[in-house]
Design a protein around this motif. Structure first.
Motif, PDB file in Angstrom:
ATOM      1  N   TYR A  37       0.850  -1.180   0.000  1.00 57.51           N
ATOM      2  CA  TYR A  37       0.000   0.000   0.000  1.00 57.51           C
ATOM      3  C   TYR A  37       0.888   1.232   0.000  1.00 57.51           C
ATOM      4  N   MET A  45      -4.495   5.851   2.047  1.00 54.57           N
ATOM      5  CA  MET A  45      -3.725   4.720   1.585  1.00 54.57           C
ATOM      6  C   MET A  45      -4.403   4.083   0.380  1.00 54.57           C
ATOM      7  N   LEU A  47      -4.001   0.870  -2.647  1.00 50.63           N
ATOM      8  CA  LEU A  47      -3.342  -0.376  -2.984  1.00 50.63           C
ATOM      9  C   LEU A  47      -2.462  -0.183  -4.211  1.00 50.63           C
ATOM     10  N   ARG A  50      -0.758  -6.459  -5.405  1.00 44.50           N
ATOM     11  CA  ARG A  50      -1.035  -7.586  -4.521  1.00 44.50           C
ATOM     12  C   ARG A  50      -0.511  -8.871  -5.173  1.00 44.50           C
ATOM     13  N   GLU A  52      -0.918 -13.194  -4.746  1.00 43.53           N
ATOM     14  CA  GLU A  52      -1.479 -14.382  -4.115  1.00 43.53           C
ATOM     15  C   GLU A  52      -0.345 -15.379  -3.889  1.00 43.53           C
ATOM     16  N   PHE A  91       3.595   0.709   2.767  1.00 42.91           N
ATOM     17  CA  PHE A  91       3.351  -0.331   3.763  1.00 42.91           C
ATOM     18  C   PHE A  91       3.207  -1.684   3.088  1.00 42.91           C
ATOM     19  N   ARG A  95      -2.250 -10.876   4.531  1.00 41.25           N
ATOM     20  CA  ARG A  95      -3.587 -11.284   4.956  1.00 41.25           C
ATOM     21  C   ARG A  95      -3.745 -12.769   4.743  1.00 41.25           C
ATOM     22  N   VAL A  99     -11.058 -14.319   2.678  1.00 44.44           N
ATOM     23  CA  VAL A  99     -11.013 -12.977   2.103  1.00 44.44           C
ATOM     24  C   VAL A  99     -11.399 -11.865   3.063  1.00 44.44           C
ATOM     25  N   ASN A 100     -12.106 -12.195   4.134  1.00 45.50           N
ATOM     26  CA  ASN A 100     -12.560 -11.142   5.022  1.00 45.50           C
ATOM     27  C   ASN A 100     -11.649 -10.918   6.219  1.00 45.50           C
ATOM     28  N   ASN A 101     -10.532 -11.581   6.249  1.00 44.93           N
ATOM     29  CA  ASN A 101      -9.637 -11.424   7.397  1.00 44.93           C
ATOM     30  C   ASN A 101      -8.989 -10.047   7.429  1.00 44.93           C
ATOM     31  N   ASP A 102      -8.483  -9.699   8.612  1.00 44.17           N
ATOM     32  CA  ASP A 102      -7.803  -8.418   8.750  1.00 44.17           C
ATOM     33  C   ASP A 102      -6.408  -8.497   8.158  1.00 44.17           C
ATOM     34  N   MET A 103      -5.785  -7.341   8.007  1.00 49.33           N
ATOM     35  CA  MET A 103      -4.449  -7.221   7.440  1.00 49.33           C
ATOM     36  C   MET A 103      -3.427  -7.069   8.565  1.00 49.33           C
ATOM     37  N   PHE A 105       0.316  -5.402   9.044  1.00 49.92           N
ATOM     38  CA  PHE A 105       1.161  -4.445   8.347  1.00 49.92           C
ATOM     39  C   PHE A 105       2.570  -4.380   8.926  1.00 49.92           C
ATOM     40  N   GLY A 106       3.490  -3.962   8.072  1.00 49.42           N
ATOM     41  CA  GLY A 106       4.811  -3.581   8.541  1.00 49.42           C
ATOM     42  C   GLY A 106       4.786  -2.140   9.025  1.00 49.42           C
ATOM     43  N   GLY A 108       6.317   0.364   7.775  1.00 44.23           N
ATOM     44  CA  GLY A 108       6.342   1.344   6.699  1.00 44.23           C
ATOM     45  C   GLY A 108       7.737   1.787   6.307  1.00 44.23           C
TER      46      GLY A 108
ATOM     47  N   TYR B  33     -13.351  -2.369   8.937  1.00 43.16           N
ATOM     48  CA  TYR B  33     -12.215  -2.636   9.818  1.00 43.16           C
ATOM     49  C   TYR B  33     -11.733  -1.319  10.431  1.00 43.16           C
ATOM     50  N   TYR B  35      -8.204   0.152  12.250  1.00 38.17           N
ATOM     51  CA  TYR B  35      -6.786  -0.058  12.495  1.00 38.17           C
ATOM     52  C   TYR B  35      -6.236   1.182  13.193  1.00 38.17           C
TER      53      TYR B  35
END
Lengths: 115, 116
Positions: A37, A45, A47, A50, A52, A91, A95, A99-103, A105-106, A108, B33, B35
């Motif tokens: 991101y 932010m 995208l 991405r 897979e 960032f 995930r 598909v609905n899970n949270d992210m 992050f690093g 940055g 969500y 954050y």
């Protein structure tokens, strides 16, 4: 728990040159998604790209490409022909497959582009 | 199509006060969500709504934080009473539920909270 590490708090690149931002992650899962991101100053932010995890081919989006090394758990972002508008905080995010899970992050990497 | 919006963009409050942050997701997005990014650190997950239900609130730091999403549209995140360590940028994101493209989360611009 999954963790994402960006070891470069700041990077700079000369306009028109290429820069690579590093990202590593830790997971025991085999199926997941990875993201880069971009957050420009005072803007939201968005995208950039991405990947897979089940795909071996590295994702590309115009001047942006990734080097995805699943075994090494590495996911670097390469920006070619850097432009002034690429200056932003980048960032790396992870995930899990559902598909609905949270992210996750690093911390940055702040990229500066020099004219 | 309007993106994710958040209000206010900035908030400065004193320790012990209450603040309520608001997030309006993209219309039709069931997933919402929250954050938070503390200065210089990673963005951390707080909680996840599916429509009006809390799907996962494992990231909520403590019971001073209360999130709601009445009617499954906009969401609020209340901090009461605020502490110094609550300072940071609070991001909201939304995504569709299932189907093509559902894995992309669209982020709002964030609310910068400063507790003094």
């Amino acid at each position: 728990a999954q963790t994402v590490t960006q070891s470069q708090p700041e990077m700079s690149v000369q306009e028109a040159e290429t820069v690579t931002l590093s990202c590593t992650y830790d997971t025991s899962e085999s199926d997941y998604y990875l993201f880069w991101y971009k957050q420009p100053p005072s803007r939201q932010m968005i995208l950039v790209i991405r990947q897979e995890a089940y795909k071996q081919q590295n994702a590309t989006e115009n001047r942006f490409s990734v080097n995805f090394q699943k075994a090494a758990k590495s996911f670097s972002l390469k920006i070619s022909d850097s432009q002034l508008g690429d200056a932003a905080m980048y960032f790396c995010a992870y995930r899990s497959a559902p598909v609905n899970n949270d992210m996750r992050f690093g911390a940055g990497t702040r990229l500066t582009v020099k004219p | 199509e309007a993106g994710v919006t958040q209000f206010p963009s900035h908030s400065v409050i004193e320790k012990g006060q209450t603040v309520t942050l608001r997030c309006d997701p993209i219309s039709g997005h069931d997933n919402l969500y929250w954050y938070r990014r503390v200065m210089g650190k990673e963005i951390k997950f707080l909680l996840h709504f599916v429509k009006e239900s809390k799907q996962d609130e494992s990231g909520m730091p403590n019971n001073r934080f209360l999130a709601e999403r009445t009617g499954g549209t906009y969401s609020t995140l209340k901090v009461q009473p605020a502490e110094l360590e609550d300072s940071g940028v609070y991001f909201c994101a939304s995504s569709q539920r299932g189907g093509k493209g559902s894995y992309e989360q669209y982020f709002g611009p964030g609310t910068r909270l400063t507790v003094t």
